[in-house]
Design an enzyme around this catalytic site. Sequence first.
Site, PDB file in Angstrom:
ATOM      1  N   CYS A  51       0.865  -1.181   0.000  1.00 16.68           N
ATOM      2  CA  CYS A  51       0.000   0.000   0.000  1.00 16.68           C
ATOM      3  C   CYS A  51       0.903   1.233   0.000  1.00 16.68           C
ATOM      4  O   CYS A  51       2.111   1.109   0.133  1.00 16.68           O
ATOM      5  CB  CYS A  51      -0.855   0.045   1.257  1.00 16.68           C
ATOM      6  SG  CYS A  51      -1.852  -1.417   1.511  1.00 16.68           S
ATOM      7  N   GLU A  78       7.421 -11.783 -25.513  1.00 19.42           N
ATOM      8  CA  GLU A  78       6.470 -10.694 -25.312  1.00 19.42           C
ATOM      9  C   GLU A  78       7.119  -9.318 -25.219  1.00 19.42           C
ATOM     10  O   GLU A  78       6.510  -8.340 -25.621  1.00 19.42           O
ATOM     11  CB  GLU A  78       5.489 -10.958 -24.170  1.00 19.42           C
ATOM     12  CG  GLU A  78       6.026 -11.016 -22.788  1.00 19.42           C
ATOM     13  CD  GLU A  78       4.932 -11.318 -21.757  1.00 19.42           C
ATOM     14  OE1 GLU A  78       3.787 -10.894 -21.914  1.00 19.42           O
ATOM     15  OE2 GLU A  78       5.252 -11.990 -20.765  1.00 19.42           O
ATOM     16  N   GLU A 117       8.382 -20.507 -19.511  1.00 27.13           N
ATOM     17  CA  GLU A 117       8.235 -19.144 -19.007  1.00 27.13           C
ATOM     18  C   GLU A 117       9.327 -18.226 -19.570  1.00 27.13           C
ATOM     19  O   GLU A 117       9.069 -17.076 -19.934  1.00 27.13           O
ATOM     20  CB  GLU A 117       8.237 -19.161 -17.477  1.00 27.13           C
ATOM     21  CG  GLU A 117       8.155 -17.809 -16.797  1.00 27.13           C
ATOM     22  CD  GLU A 117       6.969 -16.956 -17.228  1.00 27.13           C
ATOM     23  OE1 GLU A 117       6.069 -17.465 -17.915  1.00 27.13           O
ATOM     24  OE2 GLU A 117       6.970 -15.760 -16.899  1.00 27.13           O
ATOM     25  N   HIS A 129      13.712 -34.097 -32.265  1.00 24.31           N
ATOM     26  CA  HIS A 129      12.556 -34.631 -32.990  1.00 24.31           C
ATOM     27  C   HIS A 129      11.940 -33.574 -33.909  1.00 24.31           C
ATOM     28  O   HIS A 129      10.781 -33.699 -34.294  1.00 24.31           O
ATOM     29  CB  HIS A 129      11.521 -35.186 -32.004  1.00 24.31           C
ATOM     30  CG  HIS A 129      12.054 -36.335 -31.204  1.00 24.31           C
ATOM     31  ND1 HIS A 129      12.216 -37.597 -31.727  1.00 24.31           N
ATOM     32  CD2 HIS A 129      12.515 -36.396 -29.935  1.00 24.31           C
ATOM     33  CE1 HIS A 129      12.743 -38.395 -30.797  1.00 24.31           C
ATOM     34  NE2 HIS A 129      12.934 -37.686 -29.707  1.00 24.31           N
ATOM     35  N   TRP A 133      -3.777  -1.575  -1.238  1.00 27.11           N
ATOM     36  CA  TRP A 133      -3.723  -2.819  -2.014  1.00 27.11           C
ATOM     37  C   TRP A 133      -4.158  -3.880  -1.010  1.00 27.11           C
ATOM     38  O   TRP A 133      -3.409  -4.270  -0.117  1.00 27.11           O
ATOM     39  CB  TRP A 133      -2.296  -3.044  -2.502  1.00 27.11           C
ATOM     40  CG  TRP A 133      -2.058  -4.385  -3.115  1.00 27.11           C
ATOM     41  CD1 TRP A 133      -1.470  -5.466  -2.519  1.00 27.11           C
ATOM     42  CD2 TRP A 133      -2.366  -4.792  -4.444  1.00 27.11           C
ATOM     43  NE1 TRP A 133      -1.411  -6.512  -3.395  1.00 27.11           N
ATOM     44  CE2 TRP A 133      -1.945  -6.135  -4.582  1.00 27.11           C
ATOM     45  CE3 TRP A 133      -2.970  -4.161  -5.535  1.00 27.11           C
ATOM     46  CZ2 TRP A 133      -2.099  -6.848  -5.763  1.00 27.11           C
ATOM     47  CZ3 TRP A 133      -3.119  -4.890  -6.704  1.00 27.11           C
ATOM     48  CH2 TRP A 133      -2.685  -6.201  -6.817  1.00 27.11           C
ATOM     49  N   ARG A 158       1.388   1.684  -6.046  1.00 27.92           N
ATOM     50  CA  ARG A 158       1.559   0.715  -4.950  1.00 27.92           C
ATOM     51  C   ARG A 158       0.237   0.051  -4.541  1.00 27.92           C
ATOM     52  O   ARG A 158       0.217  -0.860  -3.733  1.00 27.92           O
ATOM     53  CB  ARG A 158       2.152   1.413  -3.720  1.00 27.92           C
ATOM     54  CG  ARG A 158       3.529   1.969  -3.926  1.00 27.92           C
ATOM     55  CD  ARG A 158       4.027   2.608  -2.651  1.00 27.92           C
ATOM     56  NE  ARG A 158       4.143   1.637  -1.580  1.00 27.92           N
ATOM     57  CZ  ARG A 158       5.208   0.885  -1.357  1.00 27.92           C
ATOM     58  NH1 ARG A 158       6.259   0.991  -2.127  1.00 27.92           N
ATOM     59  NH2 ARG A 158       5.232   0.036  -0.349  1.00 27.92           N
ATOM     60  N   LYS A 182       8.591 -14.823 -21.779  1.00 28.06           N
ATOM     61  CA  LYS A 182       9.101 -13.490 -21.386  1.00 28.06           C
ATOM     62  C   LYS A 182       9.823 -12.837 -22.546  1.00 28.06           C
ATOM     63  O   LYS A 182       9.616 -11.673 -22.840  1.00 28.06           O
ATOM     64  CB  LYS A 182      10.079 -13.606 -20.226  1.00 28.06           C
ATOM     65  CG  LYS A 182       9.642 -13.556 -18.806  1.00 28.06           C
ATOM     66  CD  LYS A 182       8.686 -12.565 -18.319  1.00 28.06           C
ATOM     67  CE  LYS A 182       7.291 -12.761 -18.787  1.00 28.06           C
ATOM     68  NZ  LYS A 182       6.331 -13.425 -18.012  1.00 28.06           N
ATOM     69  N   LYS A 186      -2.309  -5.760 -19.731  1.00 23.61           N
ATOM     70  CA  LYS A 186      -1.973  -6.364 -18.443  1.00 23.61           C
ATOM     71  C   LYS A 186      -3.038  -7.362 -18.008  1.00 23.61           C
ATOM     72  O   LYS A 186      -2.739  -8.436 -17.526  1.00 23.61           O
ATOM     73  CB  LYS A 186      -1.803  -5.268 -17.387  1.00 23.61           C
ATOM     74  CG  LYS A 186      -1.378  -5.782 -16.012  1.00 23.61           C
ATOM     75  CD  LYS A 186       0.021  -6.359 -16.051  1.00 23.61           C
ATOM     76  CE  LYS A 186       0.440  -7.056 -14.773  1.00 23.61           C
ATOM     77  NZ  LYS A 186       1.567  -7.974 -14.987  1.00 23.61           N
ATOM     78  N   ASN A 222       0.799  -0.288   6.028  1.00 27.24           N
ATOM     79  CA  ASN A 222       1.208  -1.015   4.831  1.00 27.24           C
ATOM     80  C   ASN A 222       1.858  -2.303   5.314  1.00 27.24           C
ATOM     81  O   ASN A 222       2.736  -2.258   6.178  1.00 27.24           O
ATOM     82  CB  ASN A 222       2.209  -0.149   4.050  1.00 27.24           C
ATOM     83  CG  ASN A 222       2.917  -0.930   2.967  1.00 27.24           C
ATOM     84  OD1 ASN A 222       2.364  -1.870   2.403  1.00 27.24           O
ATOM     85  ND2 ASN A 222       4.147  -0.539   2.665  1.00 27.24           N
ATOM     86  N   GLY A 223       1.418  -3.446   4.807  1.00 30.45           N
ATOM     87  CA  GLY A 223       2.020  -4.712   5.229  1.00 30.45           C
ATOM     88  C   GLY A 223       1.003  -5.643   5.859  1.00 30.45           C
ATOM     89  O   GLY A 223      -0.205  -5.472   5.673  1.00 30.45           O
TER      90      GLY A 223
HETATM   91  O1  M6R Z   1      -3.766 -12.111 -14.556  1.00 29.24           O
HETATM   92  P1  M6R Z   1      -3.469 -13.487 -15.018  1.00 29.24           P
HETATM   93  O2  M6R Z   1      -2.376 -14.142 -14.232  1.00 29.24           O
HETATM   94  O3  M6R Z   1      -4.668 -14.372 -15.083  1.00 29.24           O
HETATM   95  O4  M6R Z   1      -2.933 -13.306 -16.483  1.00 29.24           O
HETATM   96  C1  M6R Z   1      -2.603 -14.400 -17.277  1.00 29.24           C
HETATM   97  C2  M6R Z   1      -1.852 -13.971 -18.517  1.00 29.24           C
HETATM   98  O5  M6R Z   1      -2.611 -13.080 -19.272  1.00 29.24           O
HETATM   99  C3  M6R Z   1      -0.517 -13.307 -18.168  1.00 29.24           C
HETATM  100  O6  M6R Z   1       0.285 -14.151 -17.397  1.00 29.24           O
HETATM  101  C4  M6R Z   1       0.249 -12.931 -19.446  1.00 29.24           C
HETATM  102  O7  M6R Z   1       0.646 -14.082 -20.116  1.00 29.24           O
HETATM  103  C5  M6R Z   1       1.448 -12.047 -19.105  1.00 29.24           C
HETATM  104  N1  M6R Z   1       1.587 -11.012 -20.084  1.00 29.24           N
HETATM  105  C6  M6R Z   1       2.728 -12.826 -19.061  1.00 29.24           C
HETATM  106  O8  M6R Z   1       3.830 -12.034 -18.809  1.00 29.24           O
END
Ligand code: M6R
Length: 607
Positions: free
Chosen positions: A2, A487, A480, A503, A73, A27, A484, A602, A99-100
Amino acid sequence: MCGIVGYIGDKEVLPILIDGLKRLEYRGYDSAGVAILGEDLKVVKTQGRIKALEERLKDEDLKGNLGVGHTRWATHGAPNNVNAHPHYSESKNIVVVHNGIIENYLELKKMLVKEGHDFRSETDTEVIAYLIEEFYEGDLLEAVKKAYEMLEGSYAIAVMSKDQKDCFVVVRKDSPLIVGLGKGENFIASDIPAILTYTREIIILENGDIVKITKDDVSVWDANGNSVKRPVQQVQWNVEDAKKGGFKHFMLKEIFDEPTVIKEAMRGRIKNGSFEIPELEQISVDYLKNIRQIFFVACGTAYHAGVVGKYLAEKYLKLPVQVEVASEFRYRDPMIDGRTLLFVISQSGETTDTLAALRLGKKKGAKTIGIVNVVGSSVAREVDNVVYVHAGPEIAVASTKAYVAQVEVVALVLLYFAKKLGLLSVENEKALVSEFFALPEKAQAILDRSNEIAEFASTTKTIEETFYIGRNLDYALSLEGALKLKEISYVHAEGYPAGELKHGPLALVTPQSLIIAIDTYAPLRKKTLSNIKEVKARQGRVLAIATKGYSEIEEVADKTFYVPQTIDDLSPVISVIPLQLIAYYIAESRGLDIDKPRNLAKSVTVE
Ligand code: M6R
């Protein structure tokens, strides 16, 4: 996470608080409020962003030169008007922003209820205000000191009393708090940007510090009660840099937050050397024994956390486990019944496909557990049980710290269930617990060497495509790592099981290919090493991520980045960090818009 801001001086306090809160909105932003001590001690708060608070304040006449503000938050209690901060004590003579997390708030609350006190909110914060009031005998500082001795957890608080118009008292324990110094005025804030318009002279408080602040004086006592002087520092950053903690992008800041995130995710979940998940206490051993299968369902990065979950759940719970992308799962007819346990993982808790998958699972009778970051989000509200990962707001579109927390919490939950089922030996639990406690430091050790990754990334300008390879949990990480990179750097990347490369994809390997080989999983180390040799034979360039001490790999890979030794099953929590850094630095070397990559959002609330 927060945001707290506070002011004492001769100016009207409200505009200073609102301005500070706006700069702290990153935050947390589910509710906001202010407390101002003028003629009276008045609190105005509301659900929603600071804008909503400003609207609400139009009907109020809040005047005074001493006040605190808060943007929330949520961690304990849904984001609503009542749970918003500041919180009054029972008589409304004391006000607290926080906060915490107060880990023992339930015990304290029970004790206070027993003594006849009535609470208004579901928060852990209110307990602090009530406790301080219990001890208050005309000296706010003394009352805060006494309450502090009873509070467990990580927190920063700011406290005001109706009877003391000349000061406020703050405490910093594990959560950040700074004091800003002015002439005839002083400030407090969770972070520098909140007060940078007014002062560049700051004191960064140490853990355990209790501070009494008047307009002309700042007195600090350390955790042992000794009066101490903390150094005054000059801030050089501009406001925009300061919001990101001095980092160039939120993504990098969020990666560097990970040692703290790892600590927060396990807080209250390991007690007396044993795994405990208070949120799942009511799930009985009989219920667990009756489970026949487990599903992990999620999207994107959260799905990759589910892949880690699959490996761990099979190993520790000895059950068939499936991990599914939510957008596929929701349109299948999965074989689910009342003996199915369905884990739903989501940072935002609002992803449309994930929500639909959750609803389908529930309809078919599965018990659902949400592993969620955003408190009070749709997934959190709809699952049977929610375990929050406490990663704090994640601003960058590319998820980093949330993944680390998801993987960690999934592991904690599964180990807790294994313990309940008698499937985890005492020695094993002991070893795992001590390793959990070591993870934050090991994560920090990786971050301390981020320059090695940055240097390597600067040599990758001609790379056209990337393969991430690994086996077992390293394979989960490869997925993962590849996501990263693609994207944020727009470089084609694929995560592949190391043994599967020959393969098909091996045909694509050329000197322009970068192969990131993750080789931390000890039982299959040698097998992955052979796969690396296959790549080298085709002139592919190899960056190996390997466990410290495994020097054999250096003879094969072009560059090796070592991660500290840990228990294999916990390795994903820290071994993902170099993968996140490599993605970041490659994107940065290409000058891309890292926090807002093209075409992405996001929170994905469409199909
Ligand atoms: O909010 P969520 O964890 O449900 O979101 C899932 C995906 O949309 C999210 O992880 C997306 O793949 C990100 N951009 C990955 O960095």
